[in-house]
Write a protein that holds these residues in place. Structure first.
Motif, mmCIF file in Angstrom:
data_model
loop_
_atom_site.group_PDB
_atom_site.id
_atom_site.type_symbol
_atom_site.label_atom_id
_atom_site.label_comp_id
_atom_site.label_asym_id
_atom_site.label_seq_id
_atom_site.Cartn_x
_atom_site.Cartn_y
_atom_site.Cartn_z
ATOM 1 N N ARG A 178 0.869 -1.195 0.085
ATOM 2 C CA ARG A 178 -0.242 0.194 -0.464
ATOM 3 C C ARG A 178 1.262 1.167 0.264
ATOM 4 N NH1 ARG A 178 -3.468 0.620 5.440
ATOM 5 N NH2 ARG A 178 -1.568 2.129 5.498
ATOM 6 N N SER A 179 0.540 2.261 -0.641
ATOM 7 C CA SER A 179 1.241 3.599 -0.228
ATOM 8 C C SER A 179 0.019 4.211 0.070
ATOM 9 C CB SER A 179 1.355 4.218 -1.604
ATOM 10 O OG SER A 179 2.035 4.638 -2.199
ATOM 11 N N ASP A 180 0.424 5.705 0.863
ATOM 12 C CA ASP A 180 -0.246 6.685 0.908
ATOM 13 C C ASP A 180 -0.249 7.504 0.413
ATOM 14 O OD1 ASP A 180 -1.703 4.464 3.171
ATOM 15 O OD2 ASP A 180 -0.201 4.486 4.504
ATOM 16 N N ASP A 181 0.699 7.461 -0.376
ATOM 17 C CA ASP A 181 1.047 9.181 -0.964
ATOM 18 C C ASP A 181 0.696 8.787 -2.321
ATOM 19 O OD1 ASP A 181 3.566 7.312 -1.574
ATOM 20 O OD2 ASP A 181 4.233 8.660 0.431
ATOM 21 N N GLY A 182 0.146 8.436 -3.121
ATOM 22 C CA GLY A 182 -0.311 8.345 -4.452
ATOM 23 C C GLY A 182 0.794 7.307 -5.143
ATOM 24 N N GLY A 183 1.595 6.810 -4.137
ATOM 25 C CA GLY A 183 2.637 5.492 -5.117
ATOM 26 C C GLY A 183 4.326 5.973 -4.296
ATOM 27 N N ILE A 184 4.599 7.319 -3.609
ATOM 28 C CA ILE A 184 5.748 7.327 -3.436
ATOM 29 C C ILE A 184 6.547 6.784 -3.161
ATOM 30 C CG2 ILE A 184 6.812 9.864 -2.736
ATOM 31 C CD1 ILE A 184 5.374 11.572 -3.622
ATOM 32 N N SER A 185 6.265 6.096 -2.513
ATOM 33 C CA SER A 185 6.056 5.798 -1.442
ATOM 34 C C SER A 185 5.108 3.590 -0.754
ATOM 35 C CB SER A 185 6.354 5.544 0.290
ATOM 36 O OG SER A 185 5.400 5.894 0.832
ATOM 37 N N TRP A 186 6.108 3.119 0.018
ATOM 38 C CA TRP A 186 5.576 1.250 -0.245
ATOM 39 C C TRP A 186 5.220 0.668 1.089
ATOM 40 C CZ3 TRP A 186 1.530 0.538 -3.776
ATOM 41 C CH2 TRP A 186 1.493 1.346 -5.071
ATOM 42 N N GLN A 187 4.459 0.548 1.355
ATOM 43 C CA GLN A 187 5.190 -0.756 2.588
ATOM 44 C C GLN A 187 4.019 -1.495 2.311
ATOM 45 O OE1 GLN A 187 6.999 -0.163 5.258
ATOM 46 N NE2 GLN A 187 7.826 1.561 4.033
ATOM 47 N N PRO A 188 4.441 -3.246 2.296
ATOM 48 C CA PRO A 188 3.341 -4.447 3.081
ATOM 49 C C PRO A 188 2.538 -4.819 3.786
ATOM 50 C CG PRO A 188 5.775 -4.799 3.690
ATOM 51 C CD PRO A 188 5.523 -3.290 2.913
ATOM 52 N N ARG A 189 1.714 -5.195 3.219
ATOM 53 C CA ARG A 189 -0.071 -4.960 4.360
ATOM 54 C C ARG A 189 -0.667 -6.203 4.057
ATOM 55 N NH1 ARG A 189 2.240 -2.115 6.571
ATOM 56 N NH2 ARG A 189 2.128 0.648 6.585
ATOM 57 N N ASN A 190 0.451 -7.458 4.473
ATOM 58 C CA ASN A 190 -0.477 -9.046 4.522
ATOM 59 C C ASN A 190 -0.481 -9.449 5.771
ATOM 60 O OD1 ASN A 190 0.430 -8.704 1.692
ATOM 61 N ND2 ASN A 190 2.694 -7.994 2.702
ATOM 62 N N SER A 191 -1.054 -8.475 6.756
ATOM 63 C CA SER A 191 -0.984 -9.460 8.373
ATOM 64 C C SER A 191 -2.246 -10.490 8.173
ATOM 65 C CB SER A 191 -0.759 -8.411 9.369
ATOM 66 O OG SER A 191 -1.062 -9.367 10.501
ATOM 67 N N GLY A 192 -2.055 -11.617 8.851
ATOM 68 C CA GLY A 192 -2.767 -12.213 8.440
ATOM 69 C C GLY A 192 -3.672 -12.921 7.388
ATOM 70 N N ILE A 193 -2.252 -12.408 6.362
ATOM 71 C CA ILE A 193 -2.456 -13.604 5.113
ATOM 72 C C ILE A 193 -1.491 -14.466 4.664
ATOM 73 C CG2 ILE A 193 -2.696 -13.448 2.635
ATOM 74 C CD1 ILE A 193 -3.299 -10.383 2.236
ATOM 75 N N SER A 194 -1.785 -16.147 4.706
ATOM 76 C CA SER A 194 -1.211 -17.319 4.763
ATOM 77 C C SER A 194 0.402 -17.322 3.874
ATOM 78 C CB SER A 194 -1.782 -18.245 5.534
ATOM 79 O OG SER A 194 -0.819 -19.344 5.206
ATOM 80 N N ALA A 195 1.063 -17.599 4.150
ATOM 81 C CA ALA A 195 1.803 -17.975 3.067
ATOM 82 C C ALA A 195 2.467 -19.347 3.689
ATOM 83 C CB ALA A 195 2.915 -17.332 2.894
ATOM 84 N N TYR A 196 1.323 -20.272 3.052
ATOM 85 C CA TYR A 196 1.789 -21.406 4.349
ATOM 86 C C TYR A 196 2.736 -22.601 3.155
ATOM 87 C CZ TYR A 196 -0.740 -23.709 0.068
ATOM 88 O OH TYR A 196 -0.311 -23.828 -1.353
ATOM 89 N N PHE A 197 3.059 -22.001 2.102
ATOM 90 C CA PHE A 197 4.131 -23.293 1.616
ATOM 91 C C PHE A 197 5.443 -22.185 1.980
ATOM 92 C CE2 PHE A 197 2.029 -19.551 -1.004
ATOM 93 C CZ PHE A 197 3.180 -18.943 -0.967
#
Length: 364
Positions: A178-197
């Motif tokens: 997610r970017s909160d500034d129109g695409g200037i900076s980005w942060q991962p937003r995956n808390s709770g989504i599984s990557a079981y592999f």
């Protein structure tokens, strides 16, 4: 928007683009193929500002990938001589495919986004004539650790918020950013989504998210179809909760949200990552009207037996008052519903593998 006018359905396949038209979303006329023998992994329809522009993300095995556009409903097509998307000499990459073409909100009429392979996001401010690489995502320190899903390393979802400068991107593999500034900076937003592999099944990033959709009424609410897992977020992706209970399977690629009503979404489950077929060989669309608390299956008008999958962008909704729901299968069948996915009619059959579908109501 009402359903008055003509509904245009753009169907991108492994071997070309077809356009279907209907005045009632029940009876359809199918065009001759455009760009025959080219892959069309993405299509887009931009109806903002009183104009209709069609986009086709083409992939020619001879000339390479490009975005073409048409302002006359597909009669003629234009593409910049040098291509609309080009990496720079110092980027160390070449464009492989265009996986997503996403017009921005009504209040940003010239802006069109593209999600591509290798994983990258591009922005146009001139209605899709030319695109500029989003440096914030391309130069992100995580990029060297993003991987390729089964279909390739793709930024397949670009979701600009109509409310502010928030922008979500989903990729396979890498997860949601997610970017909160129109695409200037980005942060991962995956808390709770599984990557079981993965060795750590709950990493900060690296998930194989298949598709994300935004709620039309509440822009903070998102729905996600994961590589095993169906999720909803009510805080712009800061956290995700499973809403898979009640579905016959939690694998799949499709995630659609209602264009006007909050809490309504559609998925098309597949049995598993190792068995990418509909459960029990029944191709069913499942719908929730309560944010994933319950699900209802629709089968009316669909075949009794079908072992073909539906890919992530081979499904869409239009913006009519009673939205139409559409999808195409890897077996080349395309279906349309004029009643929010309760009953379906076959638009086309025996097409090549359907990769992308988009629909819009345009003036007759």
């Amino acid at each position: 928007m009402t359903a008055a006018g003509t509904t245009v359905l753009a169907i991108g396949t492994k071997k070309g683009l077809w356009l279907a038209r209907s005045s009632d979303r029940e009876n359809w006329t199918l065009s001759e193929p455009k760009f025959l023998m080219e892959e069309i992994p993405s299509v887009g329809i931009d109806t903002r500002g009183g104009r209709t522009r069609l986009f086709a993300g083409r992939m020619s095995w001879h000339f390479g990938p490009c975005i073409a556009h048409s302002d006359d409903l597909g009669e003629t097509w234009t593409e910049p001589k040098e291509g609309s998307i080009r990496f720079g000499a110092d980027d160390g990459a070449a464009l492989e495919r265009i996986w997503q073409i996403q017009p921005d909100a009504e209040n940003r009429p010239g802006v069109v986004w593209a999600g591509c392979q290798p994983i990258s996001v591009w922005k146009s401010t001139d209605h899709g004539e030319t695109f500029e690489l989003n440096r914030g995502l391309w130069d992100h320190p995580h990029r060297t650790e993003w991987g390729a899903g089964f279909g390739g390393a793709a930024a397949h979802t670009v979701l600009p918020s109509p409310a502010d400068d928030t922008l979500h991107v989903a990729m396979s593999t890498g997860g949601v950013y997610r970017s909160d500034d129109g695409g200037i900076s980005w942060q991962p937003r995956n808390s709770g989504i599984s990557a079981y592999f993965m060795p750590d099944p709950n990493p900060e990033f690296g998930q194989c998210v298949h598709k994300v959709a935004r709620d039309a009424v509440d822009p903070d609410r998102l729905f996600a179809q994961n590589h095993h897992g169906v999720y909803m977020s009510t805080d712009r992706g800061d956290s995700w909760q499973s809403i898979a209970e009640g579905l016959p399977a939690d694998f799949g690629f499709v995630m659609l949200a209602h264009p006007h009503r909050s809490g309504t979404a559609w998925v098309i489950p597949l049995k598993a990552d190792g068995e990418r077929i509909p459960p029990d060989g029944r191709l069913l669309m499942h719908r929730t009207d309560d944010g994933g608390a319950t699900w209802e299956a629709s089968s009316a008008g669909l075949p009794e037996a079908d072992f073909n999958a539906v890919l992530r962008d081979a499904a869409c909704v239009d913006t009519a008052d009673v939205p139409g729901v559409y999808f195409g299968t890897r077996g080349g069948a395309v279906y349309a519903s004029a009643d929010e996915g309760r009953t379906f009619r076959e638009v086309a059959s025996h097409l090549p593998d359907v990769l992308s579908v988009r629909a819009a109501v345009v003036p007759s």
